[in-house]
Structure formats: structure tokens, C-alpha cells
Design a protein around this motif. Sequence first.
Motif, PDB file in Angstrom:
ATOM      1  N   LYS A   1       2.732   0.108 -15.943  1.00 39.82           N
ATOM      2  CA  LYS A   1       1.664  -0.276 -15.025  1.00 39.82           C
ATOM      3  C   LYS A   1       0.773  -1.397 -15.559  1.00 39.82           C
ATOM      4  CE  LYS A   1       1.383   4.059 -12.624  1.00 39.82           C
ATOM      5  NZ  LYS A   1       0.492   5.050 -12.035  1.00 39.82           N
TER       6      LYS A   1
ATOM      7  N   LYS B   1      -1.225  -2.347 -12.264  1.00 39.11           N
ATOM      8  CA  LYS B   1      -1.053  -1.641 -10.989  1.00 39.11           C
ATOM      9  C   LYS B   1      -1.939  -0.406 -11.071  1.00 39.11           C
ATOM     10  CE  LYS B   1       2.562  -0.357  -7.811  1.00 39.11           C
ATOM     11  NZ  LYS B   1       2.491  -1.408  -6.822  1.00 39.11           N
TER      12      LYS B   1
ATOM     13  N   THR C   1      -3.303   1.481  -8.476  1.00 35.78           N
ATOM     14  CA  THR C   1      -2.800   2.514  -7.547  1.00 35.78           C
ATOM     15  C   THR C   1      -1.584   1.930  -6.844  1.00 35.78           C
ATOM     16  OG1 THR C   1      -4.124   1.788  -5.660  1.00 35.78           O
ATOM     17  CG2 THR C   1      -5.170   3.364  -7.149  1.00 35.78           C
ATOM     18  N   PRO C   2      -0.837   2.716  -6.109  1.00 34.94           N
ATOM     19  CA  PRO C   2       0.313   2.150  -5.403  1.00 34.94           C
ATOM     20  C   PRO C   2      -0.063   1.024  -4.427  1.00 34.94           C
ATOM     21  CG  PRO C   2       0.463   4.546  -5.414  1.00 34.94           C
ATOM     22  CD  PRO C   2      -0.877   4.188  -5.991  1.00 34.94           C
ATOM     23  N   TRP C   3      -1.295   1.010  -3.940  1.00 29.97           N
ATOM     24  CA  TRP C   3      -1.698  -0.001  -2.966  1.00 29.97           C
ATOM     25  C   TRP C   3      -2.672  -1.046  -3.533  1.00 29.97           C
ATOM     26  CZ3 TRP C   3      -6.929   0.367  -2.344  1.00 29.97           C
ATOM     27  CH2 TRP C   3      -7.510   1.585  -2.664  1.00 29.97           C
ATOM     28  N   MET C   4      -3.035  -0.985  -4.850  1.00 31.79           N
ATOM     29  CA  MET C   4      -3.985  -1.936  -5.429  1.00 31.79           C
ATOM     30  C   MET C   4      -3.513  -2.435  -6.802  1.00 31.79           C
ATOM     31  SD  MET C   4      -8.095  -1.691  -6.009  1.00 31.79           S
ATOM     32  CE  MET C   4      -8.173  -0.468  -7.280  1.00 31.79           C
ATOM     33  N   ASN C   5      -3.538  -3.762  -6.930  1.00 30.98           N
ATOM     34  CA  ASN C   5      -3.229  -4.414  -8.209  1.00 30.98           C
ATOM     35  C   ASN C   5      -4.487  -5.100  -8.730  1.00 30.98           C
ATOM     36  OD1 ASN C   5      -0.506  -3.749  -8.150  1.00 30.98           O
ATOM     37  ND2 ASN C   5       0.006  -5.584  -6.988  1.00 30.98           N
TER      38      ASN C   5
END
Length: 170
Positions: free
Chosen positions: A89, A122, A124-128
Motif C-alpha cells: 500500500k 493507498k 483506502t480502496p477508494w482514496m490514494n
Amino acid sequence: MSIGFQNIPKRYDMLDAAGFMEYRNRAYVAAGKELMDDFATAEKRERILTFLEKNGGRAGTDWWKETTRSTLKTPIQNYNLALSGGMSKLRYRTSFGYMSQEGILRGSDYDRLNGRLNLDSKVTPWMNFSANINVIYESRRNITENEPIRVLYSVRSLPIPSLPYTEIIW
């Protein structure tokens, strides 16, 4: 890593002091002007040449040689190092660089240190999350910024009888 050298493609032949005074007198005569008082008579020219002889030589000053460096004394060095890696990540890349350039004209040089850091995460799965940081340090000594050719042309027209040093013997 790279290392190289700069050079001036053409070295101009300079007049010696006697030749310069003769050239200057001929130019004034050709232009229909009165001779410069300093060079007007053979006695005055000889007095200048005698003064020069006591202070380094009758030839006078080779201003081309006094203001430029030889090819082997004008290195350009460039060093770079980059590292990268990461985990599932988090990724990173960092680089460092150093450049050094001795100028062809005496009294001119350039040094640069630079560093860079890139981070990608990374969260969260929706935020980089990404970050880029650049740092540069420069040190330069220039004769005339972006116009070194002016200095070289000026050197060609300097009076040879002048001396580059302050210690004068009368």
C-alpha cells in the motif's frame, strides 16, 4: 555519473605590447585622427616597454590567457542516485543529484545539489495519497549572466600594455 570538459573552440592570437601600440597608431592615422599621446613618439613607446619589462616582460599581458582556463581545468561533473521500493500500500522513489561545472572564464562556476521524494499510498480502496517534494540548491558565480561572449570579445580589445596585477615596479 558523467564527467566531461569544456573548451573554447578557437584561441585568439594576441598582439604583444609593441604590436598593439603600432596597430593603434596605424588605426588613428588611417582614420585621420591625431595619435594617442601615450604612443605618439618612439621615446614614449620605449618608456612603456621598459616599464613592462620591469613588471613581467616586454610582451605585456596576454588577456586571453589571464581571463580563460585551459581545457583540463574546466570539468563538468554530474552524479545521480535514485532509490525506489515499497510495500503493498506504499510506494516511494527518491533521487539525489550533484552537478559541478567550472567555467571557461576565470571567476565563473556553477554547483547544484538536488533531491526529490515521491510517495504514493493507498489509504483506502477508494482514496490514494500522493506527495512530491523537490529541493534544489544552486551556487553560481558568473562574469556576466548569460553573456560570456561579451567578455571574450572585450578581451580581444584590451590594451596589451596594461597589467593585471597590483604590484608595480617603477
